[in-house]
Design a protein around this motif. Structure first.
Motif, PDB file in Angstrom:
ATOM      1  N   GLY A   1       0.802  -1.208   0.000  1.00 29.20           N
ATOM      2  CA  GLY A   1       0.000   0.000   0.000  1.00 29.20           C
ATOM      3  C   GLY A   1       0.838   1.261   0.000  1.00 29.20           C
ATOM      4  N   ALA A   2       2.122   1.147   0.310  1.00 26.88           N
ATOM      5  CA  ALA A   2       3.017   2.299   0.272  1.00 26.88           C
ATOM      6  C   ALA A   2       3.819   2.240  -1.010  1.00 26.88           C
ATOM      7  CB  ALA A   2       3.954   2.278   1.478  1.00 26.88           C
ATOM      8  N   ALA A   3       4.249   3.415  -1.485  1.00 29.70           N
ATOM      9  CA  ALA A   3       5.085   3.453  -2.675  1.00 29.70           C
ATOM     10  C   ALA A   3       6.433   2.813  -2.379  1.00 29.70           C
ATOM     11  CB  ALA A   3       5.276   4.900  -3.124  1.00 29.70           C
ATOM     12  N   ALA A   4       6.935   2.031  -3.329  1.00 28.28           N
ATOM     13  CA  ALA A   4       8.224   1.374  -3.151  1.00 28.28           C
ATOM     14  C   ALA A   4       9.353   2.374  -3.362  1.00 28.28           C
ATOM     15  CB  ALA A   4       8.357   0.218  -4.132  1.00 28.28           C
ATOM     16  N   ALA A   5      10.368   2.282  -2.539  1.00 31.51           N
ATOM     17  CA  ALA A   5      11.539   3.141  -2.718  1.00 31.51           C
ATOM     18  C   ALA A   5      12.255   2.759  -3.998  1.00 31.51           C
ATOM     19  CB  ALA A   5      12.475   2.993  -1.520  1.00 31.51           C
ATOM     20  N   PRO A   6      12.741   3.735  -4.743  1.00 31.92           N
ATOM     21  CA  PRO A   6      13.489   3.411  -5.960  1.00 31.92           C
ATOM     22  C   PRO A   6      14.873   2.884  -5.632  1.00 31.92           C
ATOM     23  CG  PRO A   6      13.565   5.768  -5.552  1.00 31.92           C
ATOM     24  CD  PRO A   6      12.644   5.175  -4.509  1.00 31.92           C
ATOM     25  N   ASP A   7      15.448   2.187  -6.576  1.00 28.74           N
ATOM     26  CA  ASP A   7      16.849   1.801  -6.480  1.00 28.74           C
ATOM     27  C   ASP A   7      17.696   3.062  -6.682  1.00 28.74           C
ATOM     28  OD1 ASP A   7      19.076  -0.242  -6.581  1.00 28.74           O
ATOM     29  OD2 ASP A   7      19.312   0.670  -8.557  1.00 28.74           O
ATOM     30  N   ILE A   8      18.588   3.334  -5.741  1.00 28.55           N
ATOM     31  CA  ILE A   8      19.449   4.511  -5.861  1.00 28.55           C
ATOM     32  C   ILE A   8      20.664   4.151  -6.701  1.00 28.55           C
ATOM     33  CG2 ILE A   8      20.853   6.180  -4.585  1.00 28.55           C
ATOM     34  CD1 ILE A   8      17.810   6.539  -4.272  1.00 28.55           C
ATOM     35  N   SER A   9      20.884   4.906  -7.750  1.00 27.11           N
ATOM     36  CA  SER A   9      21.958   4.621  -8.696  1.00 27.11           C
ATOM     37  C   SER A   9      23.326   4.837  -8.050  1.00 27.11           C
ATOM     38  CB  SER A   9      21.824   5.530  -9.927  1.00 27.11           C
ATOM     39  OG  SER A   9      23.010   5.536 -10.681  1.00 27.11           O
ATOM     40  N   LEU A  10      24.121   3.773  -7.991  1.00 30.32           N
ATOM     41  CA  LEU A  10      25.487   3.904  -7.488  1.00 30.32           C
ATOM     42  C   LEU A  10      26.280   4.866  -8.360  1.00 30.32           C
ATOM     43  CD1 LEU A  10      27.885   3.063  -5.694  1.00 30.32           C
ATOM     44  CD2 LEU A  10      28.239   1.134  -7.258  1.00 30.32           C
ATOM     45  N   ALA A  11      26.081   4.786  -9.671  1.00 31.05           N
ATOM     46  CA  ALA A  11      26.811   5.670 -10.572  1.00 31.05           C
ATOM     47  C   ALA A  11      26.511   7.136 -10.279  1.00 31.05           C
ATOM     48  CB  ALA A  11      26.474   5.340 -12.023  1.00 31.05           C
ATOM     49  N   ALA A  12      25.250   7.436  -9.969  1.00 31.40           N
ATOM     50  CA  ALA A  12      24.882   8.823  -9.672  1.00 31.40           C
ATOM     51  C   ALA A  12      25.504   9.297  -8.362  1.00 31.40           C
ATOM     52  CB  ALA A  12      23.366   8.960  -9.618  1.00 31.40           C
ATOM     53  N   VAL A  13      25.492   8.444  -7.346  1.00 27.95           N
ATOM     54  CA  VAL A  13      26.104   8.809  -6.069  1.00 27.95           C
ATOM     55  C   VAL A  13      27.604   9.040  -6.258  1.00 27.95           C
ATOM     56  CG1 VAL A  13      26.545   8.097  -3.690  1.00 27.95           C
ATOM     57  CG2 VAL A  13      24.347   7.575  -4.756  1.00 27.95           C
ATOM     58  N   LYS A  14      28.250   8.159  -7.023  1.00 29.13           N
ATOM     59  CA  LYS A  14      29.685   8.304  -7.249  1.00 29.13           C
ATOM     60  C   LYS A  14      30.004   9.550  -8.069  1.00 29.13           C
ATOM     61  CE  LYS A  14      32.450   4.905  -7.708  1.00 29.13           C
ATOM     62  NZ  LYS A  14      33.175   3.724  -8.246  1.00 29.13           N
ATOM     63  N   GLN A  15      29.095   9.936  -8.964  1.00 28.49           N
ATOM     64  CA  GLN A  15      29.319  11.171  -9.713  1.00 28.49           C
ATOM     65  C   GLN A  15      29.309  12.378  -8.780  1.00 28.49           C
ATOM     66  OE1 GLN A  15      30.140  11.632 -13.107  1.00 28.49           O
ATOM     67  NE2 GLN A  15      30.621  13.616 -12.164  1.00 28.49           N
ATOM     68  N   HIS A  16      28.408  12.372  -7.801  1.00 34.14           N
ATOM     69  CA  HIS A  16      28.417  13.457  -6.810  1.00 34.14           C
ATOM     70  C   HIS A  16      29.757  13.486  -6.068  1.00 34.14           C
ATOM     71  CE1 HIS A  16      24.295  13.903  -7.766  1.00 34.14           C
ATOM     72  NE2 HIS A  16      23.804  13.017  -6.936  1.00 34.14           N
ATOM     73  N   LEU A  17      30.284  12.310  -5.747  1.00 35.84           N
ATOM     74  CA  LEU A  17      31.575  12.255  -5.055  1.00 35.84           C
ATOM     75  C   LEU A  17      32.704  12.771  -5.953  1.00 35.84           C
ATOM     76  CD1 LEU A  17      31.381   8.830  -3.181  1.00 35.84           C
ATOM     77  CD2 LEU A  17      30.964  11.117  -2.283  1.00 35.84           C
ATOM     78  N   THR A  18      32.646  12.442  -7.223  1.00 35.05           N
ATOM     79  CA  THR A  18      33.640  12.957  -8.168  1.00 35.05           C
ATOM     80  C   THR A  18      33.579  14.474  -8.234  1.00 35.05           C
ATOM     81  OG1 THR A  18      33.576  10.939  -9.498  1.00 35.05           O
ATOM     82  CG2 THR A  18      34.380  12.920 -10.580  1.00 35.05           C
ATOM     83  N   ASP A  19      32.371  15.020  -8.216  1.00 33.04           N
ATOM     84  CA  ASP A  19      32.214  16.477  -8.244  1.00 33.04           C
ATOM     85  C   ASP A  19      32.757  17.113  -6.963  1.00 33.04           C
ATOM     86  OD1 ASP A  19      31.038  16.345 -10.751  1.00 33.04           O
ATOM     87  OD2 ASP A  19      29.004  16.228  -9.950  1.00 33.04           O
ATOM     88  N   LEU A  20      32.515  16.482  -5.815  1.00 28.20           N
ATOM     89  CA  LEU A  20      33.051  17.014  -4.553  1.00 28.20           C
ATOM     90  C   LEU A  20      34.574  16.914  -4.531  1.00 28.20           C
ATOM     91  CD1 LEU A  20      30.437  15.592  -2.012  1.00 28.20           C
ATOM     92  CD2 LEU A  20      30.689  17.966  -2.752  1.00 28.20           C
ATOM     93  N   GLN A  21      35.114  15.835  -5.086  1.00 32.42           N
ATOM     94  CA  GLN A  21      36.573  15.719  -5.200  1.00 32.42           C
ATOM     95  C   GLN A  21      37.139  16.843  -6.058  1.00 32.42           C
ATOM     96  OE1 GLN A  21      39.072  12.978  -4.137  1.00 32.42           O
ATOM     97  NE2 GLN A  21      40.119  14.911  -4.520  1.00 32.42           N
TER      98      GLN A  21
ATOM     99  N   ILE B   1      22.428  11.119   0.483  1.00 29.96           N
ATOM    100  CA  ILE B   1      21.139  11.765   0.767  1.00 29.96           C
ATOM    101  C   ILE B   1      20.773  12.758  -0.334  1.00 29.96           C
ATOM    102  CG2 ILE B   1      21.317  11.397   3.253  1.00 29.96           C
ATOM    103  CD1 ILE B   1      21.689  14.461   3.534  1.00 29.96           C
ATOM    104  N   LEU B   2      21.780  13.315  -1.028  1.00 28.92           N
ATOM    105  CA  LEU B   2      21.477  14.165  -2.180  1.00 28.92           C
ATOM    106  C   LEU B   2      20.778  13.346  -3.257  1.00 28.92           C
ATOM    107  CD1 LEU B   2      21.594  16.687  -3.948  1.00 28.92           C
ATOM    108  CD2 LEU B   2      23.970  16.086  -4.524  1.00 28.92           C
ATOM    109  N   GLU B   3      21.315  12.179  -3.589  1.00 28.28           N
ATOM    110  CA  GLU B   3      20.693  11.371  -4.633  1.00 28.28           C
ATOM    111  C   GLU B   3      19.327  10.848  -4.188  1.00 28.28           C
ATOM    112  OE1 GLU B   3      20.132   9.996  -8.328  1.00 28.28           O
ATOM    113  OE2 GLU B   3      21.690  11.376  -7.622  1.00 28.28           O
ATOM    114  N   THR B   4      19.165  10.561  -2.891  1.00 30.01           N
ATOM    115  CA  THR B   4      17.847  10.169  -2.385  1.00 30.01           C
ATOM    116  C   THR B   4      16.850  11.311  -2.537  1.00 30.01           C
ATOM    117  OG1 THR B   4      18.820   8.616  -0.804  1.00 30.01           O
ATOM    118  CG2 THR B   4      16.583   9.369  -0.353  1.00 30.01           C
TER     119      THR B   4
END
Length: 439
Positions: A37-57, A145-148
């Motif tokens: 009855g609740a919406a399912a959480a999406p799969d969080i893309s590892l590639a997207a999270v790692k891209q944020h880390l690359t940008d912070l680097q 948490i940004l990608e979430t």
């Protein structure tokens, strides 16, 4: 990310899921999933999270090698995160404070909607120490948490509770930013925060899987998720009271969170349970110059990012509103060969002027008994490939999700394909539907 988890759900996982059902008053399946009855959480893309880390680097590299309080790298980090949230439809605000003779910044982002008297808050500190770029500590939590938060926007999620995300400044100087936020909240506003989730170091290179043992409901949400993956957790004690959940806990806000370990040594028992190297620190680059993008364990980052989304969806309970616009859809079933060649489903886009948008909504409906086997790509008319899913999600079944793709470099009209390949044996499925929505 190729995650090794059991193909069949264990009795422990089933009991864990049923326990969660009893907690929430709804039924649950015997796998890590949201209540019926609740919406399912999406799969969080590892590639997207790692891209944020690359940008912070890159930000750290361009600003003296760190992202510390009072340094240009920290302000650039805040501006980077804020720009992404503003573009995604969040209401953002910068809270300023002064410590150690410099201006500090907290970034607060609110997702429109939800009960304003029932706030679920997630936070991570964004600052590093001066000695390094702080990619695990704590780019990892900040990026996840940004990608979430961006996934909330892409899904058009309408939670029952109001969602708030925060990135804290000057944590490394003594939780200064989060203390300032909590201390400057009116008592009535504090009482509206029904849960605070903290994520500080979730991609340690020799990782453990630690769960805060504060609020029982939050703790159980994380533990049940990992039980469903067949992963044992331990109670987080190393950093208890040393991160940004402490100010919230001290004023009575229910708190919880995840941690993958810092400078303590992994024991033989922990190495047997989680893999990695016994006798070595969970993070040998803790507070050091080597805390770069090379200092991340992809498996831990992927699992913890998905656990964050699971907790946000589960604890906020809501629904998903599909995007609206000009829709092109193919509902013909396409069988996916087990451990075989890639197959495609095609939609022909016509009557759209110019290029595709920067927020092309890609609706994917795949029925499959083990989505961790699947690679899913969007293929543009000119052959350009946009990866949507790369063998994440472990033993969970089915992919029913709307992805957002920046396809602004592509001509809109033409044959767009959803390409799916099963890369392992023993599980089967089919493409149920594929659609593109042009705003």
């Amino acid at each position: 990310m190729n995650i090794s988890v059991p193909r069949r759900v264990t009795a422990v996982a089933a009991l864990a899921a049923l326990a969660l059902a009893g907690l929430t008053g709804t039924s649950a399946t015997a796998r890590p999933a949201e209540a019926a009855g609740a919406a399912a959480a999406p799969d969080i893309s590892l590639a997207a999270v790692k891209q944020h880390l690359t940008d912070l680097q890159s930000i750290a590299t361009s600003n003296g090698g760190n992202r510390a309080h009072g340094r240009a790298g920290y302000k650039a980090s805040i501006d980077f995160v804020k720009a992404k949230l503003d573009a995604a439809g969040y209401t953002t605000s910068l809270q300023t404070f002064t410590t150690s003779g410099a201006t500090g910044y907290n970034l607060i982002a609110d997702w429109p909607g939800g009960d304003p008297n029932q706030v679920l808050m997630s936070g991570s500190h964004l600052d590093s120490v001066t000695s390094g770029p702080g990619i695990n500590d704590n780019g990892s939590g900040s990026a996840a948490i940004l990608e979430t938060a961006l996934a909330v926007s892409r899904a058009g999620y309408q939670p029952s509770k109001h969602l708030r995300f925060a990135w804290w400044g000057a944590e490394e100087l003594g939780l200064v930013g989060s203390k300032y936020y909590v201390n400057n909240l009116a008592t009535t506003e504090r009482s509206k925060i029904k849960g605070y989730l903290n994520f500080d170091m979730i991609g340690s290179p020799n990782p453990g899987y630690f769960v805060y043992d504060d609020d029982p409901t939050i703790e159980k949400t994380f533990k049940d998720y990992y039980a469903g993956l067949g992963i044992q957790t331990e109670i987080e004690t190393e950093g208890d009271g040393r991160s940004d959940h402490a100010p919230f806990k001290n004023v009575g806000v229910p708190v919880g969170g995840l941690f993958s370990g810092a400078d303590y040594t992994k024991t033989s028992a922990q190495a047997q349970k989680w893999g990695g190297t016994a006798g070595q620190a969970f993070d040998r680059c803790y507070h050091s110059s080597c805390d770069t993008t090379a200092n991340i364990n992809d498996t831990a980052l992927d699992r913890n990012s998905d656990a964050i989304a699971h907790a946000v969806w589960t604890l906020s309970a809501g629904s998903t509103t599909p995007p609206t616009g000009k829709v092109f859809e193919n509902t013909a079933d396409v069988s996916i060969p087990d451990n075989g060649a890639a197959v495609t489903s095609t939609v022909n886009v016509t009557g759209v002027t110019g290029n595709a948008p920067s927020n092309l909504a890609v609706g994917v409906d795949i029925v499959h008994t083990y989505k961790g086997d699947l690679i899913v790509d969007l293929v543009a008319p000119d052959g350009s490939v946009y990866n949507l899913h790369n063998r994440t999600g472990g033993s969970a079944d089915n992919i029913v999700q709307t992805y957002t793709v920046n396809a602004s470099s592509e001509v809109a009209n033409g044959a767009w394909k959803l390409r799916v390949q099963d890369k392992a044996s023993a599980d089967t499925g089919y493409i149920n539907a594929f659609k593109l929505t042009f705003p």
